[in-house]
Design an enzyme around this catalytic site. Sequence first.
Site, PDB file in Angstrom:
ATOM      1  N   GLY A 278     -41.263  47.735 -68.721  1.00  0.00           N
ATOM      2  CA  GLY A 278     -41.036  46.891 -67.552  1.00  0.00           C
ATOM      3  C   GLY A 278     -42.360  46.575 -66.893  1.00  0.00           C
TER       4      GLY A 278
ATOM      5  N   GLN B 175     -48.256  43.794 -60.690  1.00  0.00           N
ATOM      6  CA  GLN B 175     -49.058  44.588 -61.642  1.00  0.00           C
ATOM      7  C   GLN B 175     -50.022  43.723 -62.452  1.00  0.00           C
ATOM      8  OE1 GLN B 175     -45.511  46.891 -63.296  1.00  0.00           O
ATOM      9  NE2 GLN B 175     -47.138  48.412 -63.385  1.00  0.00           N
TER      10      GLN B 175
ATOM     11  N   CYS C 191     -45.974  55.012 -65.455  1.00  0.00           N
ATOM     12  CA  CYS C 191     -46.198  53.659 -64.943  1.00  0.00           C
ATOM     13  C   CYS C 191     -47.506  53.126 -65.519  1.00  0.00           C
ATOM     14  CB  CYS C 191     -46.273  53.699 -63.417  1.00  0.00           C
ATOM     15  SG  CYS C 191     -46.643  52.094 -62.665  1.00  0.00           S
ATOM     16  N   LEU C 192     -47.512  51.876 -65.937  1.00  0.00           N
ATOM     17  CA  LEU C 192     -48.723  51.275 -66.515  1.00  0.00           C
ATOM     18  C   LEU C 192     -49.861  51.211 -65.496  1.00  0.00           C
ATOM     19  CD1 LEU C 192     -47.077  48.336 -68.499  1.00  0.00           C
ATOM     20  CD2 LEU C 192     -47.941  50.495 -69.422  1.00  0.00           C
TER      21      LEU C 192
ATOM     22  N   HIS D 159     -37.409  51.204 -60.967  1.00  0.00           N
ATOM     23  CA  HIS D 159     -38.869  51.308 -60.993  1.00  0.00           C
ATOM     24  C   HIS D 159     -39.517  49.938 -60.728  1.00  0.00           C
ATOM     25  CE1 HIS D 159     -42.646  53.161 -62.831  1.00  0.00           C
ATOM     26  NE2 HIS D 159     -42.953  51.877 -62.779  1.00  0.00           N
ATOM     27  N   GLU D 160     -39.027  48.899 -61.414  1.00  0.00           N
ATOM     28  CA  GLU D 160     -39.656  47.567 -61.270  1.00  0.00           C
ATOM     29  C   GLU D 160     -39.354  46.941 -59.911  1.00  0.00           C
ATOM     30  OE1 GLU D 160     -41.857  47.077 -63.320  1.00  0.00           O
ATOM     31  OE2 GLU D 160     -41.135  48.582 -64.745  1.00  0.00           O
TER      32      GLU D 160
ATOM     33  N   HIS E  62     -41.580  48.321 -57.376  1.00  0.00           N
ATOM     34  CA  HIS E  62     -42.900  47.662 -57.393  1.00  0.00           C
ATOM     35  C   HIS E  62     -42.880  46.398 -56.522  1.00  0.00           C
ATOM     36  CE1 HIS E  62     -45.560  49.751 -60.137  1.00  0.00           C
ATOM     37  NE2 HIS E  62     -44.696  49.743 -61.125  1.00  0.00           N
TER      38      HIS E  62
HETATM   39 ZN    ZN Z   1     -44.737  50.881 -62.797  1.00  0.00          ZN
END
Ligand code: ZN
Length: 194
Positions: free
Chosen positions: A47, A52, A109-110, A151-152, A155
């Site tokens: 995701g 991001q 998380c990226l 999670h997304e 963000h």
């Molecule tokens: Zn993340």
Amino acid sequence: MTEIVLAGEPVLRTPCRPVLDDELGSPEIAELVATMTTALREAPGVGLAANQIGSSMAVAVVEDRAEYQQVLAPERLAAQEREPIDLHVLVNPELEPVGDEQVEWFEGCLSLPALTAIVPRWRSVRVRTLTSTGEVEVLEATGWHARILQHEIDHLHGRMYVDRMHSRSLMTSEQYLARWRDVPIAECKALLGI
Ligand code: ZN
């Protein structure tokens, strides 16, 4: 290669603005979604939210490919209620829990590379979203898909998993893979003093 914004950049802590009616279906949104999809697959991740990659629009992409799941034991996939998810786009999504059951798993998380922690999430959620061309969609998701959506969408509100994690469980991904990945979550919590 599109760079993923890392924790420490204020854009990750700034709520994204809604996509406006006249922006829906525009070439700009199509380009944003294409860039995000490429970045998600390059990472690779399951995701990605627009902030991001530095955009302030309330857009996210989700995709959990079968090939990402092949490294995990079937019992783990079943326990996590994790199944392949086709690529889909969220625009101005609104999320509500379905029921009051929460589940706990390690999550990463990226934007926080090489770290992971136990994060409680709703087991099931309902998400009302638009497509990139403005059609209304209502998604019901359970298990890992529900976790990705939470999670997304977090963000897009300027939140990250570290705001919700059991802080005592934060560890490097290297440590996680070396000694925790096969330990039941209840046992992890006991060993970590949670
Ligand atoms: Zn993340």
